[in-house]
Enzyme design. Structure first.
Site, PDB file in Angstrom:
ATOM      1  N   ASP A 167       0.843  -1.196   0.000  1.00 57.34           N
ATOM      2  CA  ASP A 167       0.000   0.000   0.000  1.00 57.34           C
ATOM      3  C   ASP A 167       0.873   1.239   0.000  1.00 57.34           C
ATOM      4  O   ASP A 167       1.968   1.232  -0.551  1.00 57.34           O
ATOM      5  CB  ASP A 167      -0.913  -0.032   1.245  1.00 57.34           C
ATOM      6  CG  ASP A 167      -2.205   0.717   1.018  1.00 57.34           C
ATOM      7  OD1 ASP A 167      -2.245   1.915   1.337  1.00 57.34           O
ATOM      8  OD2 ASP A 167      -3.164   0.118   0.514  1.00 57.34           O
ATOM      9  N   HIS A 204      -3.196   5.994   4.335  1.00 52.82           N
ATOM     10  CA  HIS A 204      -3.980   4.842   3.877  1.00 52.82           C
ATOM     11  C   HIS A 204      -3.380   3.523   4.379  1.00 52.82           C
ATOM     12  O   HIS A 204      -4.083   2.662   4.929  1.00 52.82           O
ATOM     13  CB  HIS A 204      -4.033   4.873   2.345  1.00 52.82           C
ATOM     14  CG  HIS A 204      -5.028   3.955   1.717  1.00 52.82           C
ATOM     15  ND1 HIS A 204      -4.668   2.737   1.192  1.00 52.82           N
ATOM     16  CD2 HIS A 204      -6.355   4.079   1.497  1.00 52.82           C
ATOM     17  CE1 HIS A 204      -5.729   2.142   0.664  1.00 52.82           C
ATOM     18  NE2 HIS A 204      -6.774   2.941   0.846  1.00 52.82           N
ATOM     19  N   SER A 414     -11.163  -0.765   0.329  1.00 51.19           N
ATOM     20  CA  SER A 414      -9.790  -0.731   0.850  1.00 51.19           C
ATOM     21  C   SER A 414      -9.730  -1.202   2.288  1.00 51.19           C
ATOM     22  O   SER A 414      -8.743  -1.818   2.710  1.00 51.19           O
ATOM     23  CB  SER A 414      -9.231   0.695   0.798  1.00 51.19           C
ATOM     24  OG  SER A 414      -8.719   1.011  -0.461  1.00 51.19           O
TER      25      SER A 414
END
Length: 478
Positions: A167, A204, A414
């Protein structure tokens, strides 16, 4: 005018790849981006066949120049894929690329005889809130803690399940979150801009790692910042970077991947083919996000879960809305999505806790759900005015700014993905199961929880420590 997040994100991703002209495909209302002027083919004979066939096809009738067709990259990529230039990447606009379209058309007859695809666009692969954004994070009180809350399992270095998160990287102060003390990995590149404001989608990877650790504390989590560059990468580089990630950390028990792309096809990504074949031979389980386009179009690599040869080695994950009873408005869906997990307004660590940090919203919310749902989904609530939204400059409306002090609420497949990955890891610990693929099978076979998604009853993986979020109904706009 209603904001168009896909188009807004096109501009953001193009700015992050200034030397790679991009287009939307297959038309201006598409679900994916790709590199202009270039196609992909397998190295060796197939690459030569593609070059020769495209040159023959590019006659005066097409208005395209055969002399432009040439090898754009050497045959040294570990993925076994070559970039072939077929046109001027500066030609045309974002709505498409005529040279690429003709190159794909030129190979159709050969592909029919070969029984497989020989040529592909070079797609942009991105984190699943990037090219298909669900929403942006919202500050959450420090007193609230994570949702799902941490499970009671103790950490044991000898039995901990290895989870590799591919990621964006980790925030510099991520260890301020106690859940992440056993987490290692790459640092997030350039957390803030010149004014000290958080960049879009920064945090994230940290948010995802926090969700894995909350659902499955007995995990050794490694975060690889493969998608640190605005969360996007070309398909031609994607497979190679996946290999780099496992080379650096070893093949783990579980890979949590909240990234991908659709490509309008049902046979996978040419650029990821070599990695997926290697994955199949390893014992690793890939848990992958289904994407946020509210579409039944396969999203890769998640959709490999629907191919018989990968059925045991990939788990594709869609998102449930806040109450866990129905699919989230944004979630992709279809028979290729094998399980759904809570993915709306989850709570995890976005930053560390050393200092508050500002964030300016990039996208405006909508007056009504852009996918036609009637509950207070993330399309419309909580309200934001975004910096990138069409008409924002002409109206003089100022983009909303908030402060993050650690935790955030965030929505998307996600985040359903690490919840599902954590549930597989927790099952391994609880049942002393060392095979993650066996744990995937056992978890789904023993699951008794279901949700409704687009009229279908689907497996719902809801952690016991997850608290449903009340579903609100908004009054229609005046």
């Amino acid at each position: 005018m209603a904001p168009q997040r896909f188009h807004e994100q096109f501009d953001q991703i193009q700015r992050s790849m200034p030397d790679v002209p991009l287009a939307m495909g297959p038309d201006d209302s598409a679900e994916f981006f790709y590199e202009k002027g270039v196609v992909l083919a397998r190295d060796g004979e197939e690459a030569r066949l593609v070059e020769d066939t495209v040159r023959t096809h590019f006659t005066q009738a097409t208005g395209l120049t055969p002399d432009r067709v040439r090898r754009a990259s050497p045959e040294t990529n570990r993925t076994g894929v070559t970039r072939i230039q077929v046109g001027d990447p500066g030609h045309g606009d974002r709505s498409g690329d005529r040279a690429v379209a003709h190159a794909l058309r030129a190979l159709r007859e050969h592909e029919g005889r070969a029984g497989r695809r020989l040529v592909s666009r070079n797609h942009v692969v991105s984190i699943a809130v990037n090219a298909c954004p669900g929403d942006e994070p919202v500050p959450a009180p420090l007193t609230q803690g994570t949702n799902p809350a941490p499970a009671g399992t103790a950490y044991d270095a000898d039995t901990a399940v290895g989870v590799l998160v591919i990621d964006t990287g980790l925030m510099h102060d991520y260890r301020s979150e106690p859940l992440l003390v056993h987490t290692e990995g790459d640092a997030q590149v350039q957390e803030t801009d010149g004014q000290g404001v958080l960049r879009q989608y920064v945090g994230h990877g940290t948010f995802i790692a926090g969700l894995v650790a909350a659902v499955a504390p007995n995990t050794d989590i490694s975060v690889k910042g493969t998608l640190n560059d605005a969360g996007a990468i070309l398909e031609s580089d994607f497979g190679h970077k996946l290999f780099e990630a496992v080379d650096a950390h070893g093949w783990p028990d579980i890979i949590s991947l909240s990234a991908g792309t659709s490509n309008g096809r049902t046979d996978g990504l040419l650029g990821a083919d070599a990695f997926m074949r290697e994955l199949r031979e390893q014992g690793t389980l890939l848990v992958a996000a289904a994407g946020n386009n509210a579409s039944a179009t396969p999203f890769w690599p998640a959709a490999y879960a629907d191919q018989p040869e990968y059925a045991g080695s990939v788990l594709s994950v869609g998102a449930l809305r806040g109450d866990g009873e129905f699919g989230a408005c944004f979630s992709n869906h279809g028979p290729w999505v094998k399980a759904y997990a809570p993915g709306e307004r989850l709570t995890s660590a976005l930053t560390g806790f050393t200092a508050p940090v500002p964030y300016v919203y990039q996208h405006s919310t909508y007056d009504a759900c852009r996918f036609g749902f009637t509950y207070a989904c993330t399309c419309q609530y909580p309200r934001h005015t975004g910096l990138l939204s069409e008409g924002q400059e002409s109206t003089g409306a100022k983009a909303d700014q908030v402060m993050f002090e650690g935790y955030a609420h965030w929505s998307g497949t996600s985040f359903a993905t690490p919840v599902a990955a954590g549930m597989v890891a927790a099952h391994m610990t609880a049942h002393k199961e060392r095979d993650p693929r066996a744990a995937r099978r056992q978890l789904l076979e023993s699951n008794t929880q279901y949700a409704e998604v687009r009229g279908a009853h689907v497996p719902a993986l809801r952690p016991s420590t997850w608290s449903p979020v009340p579903v609100l109904r908004l009054a229609p706009p005046a």
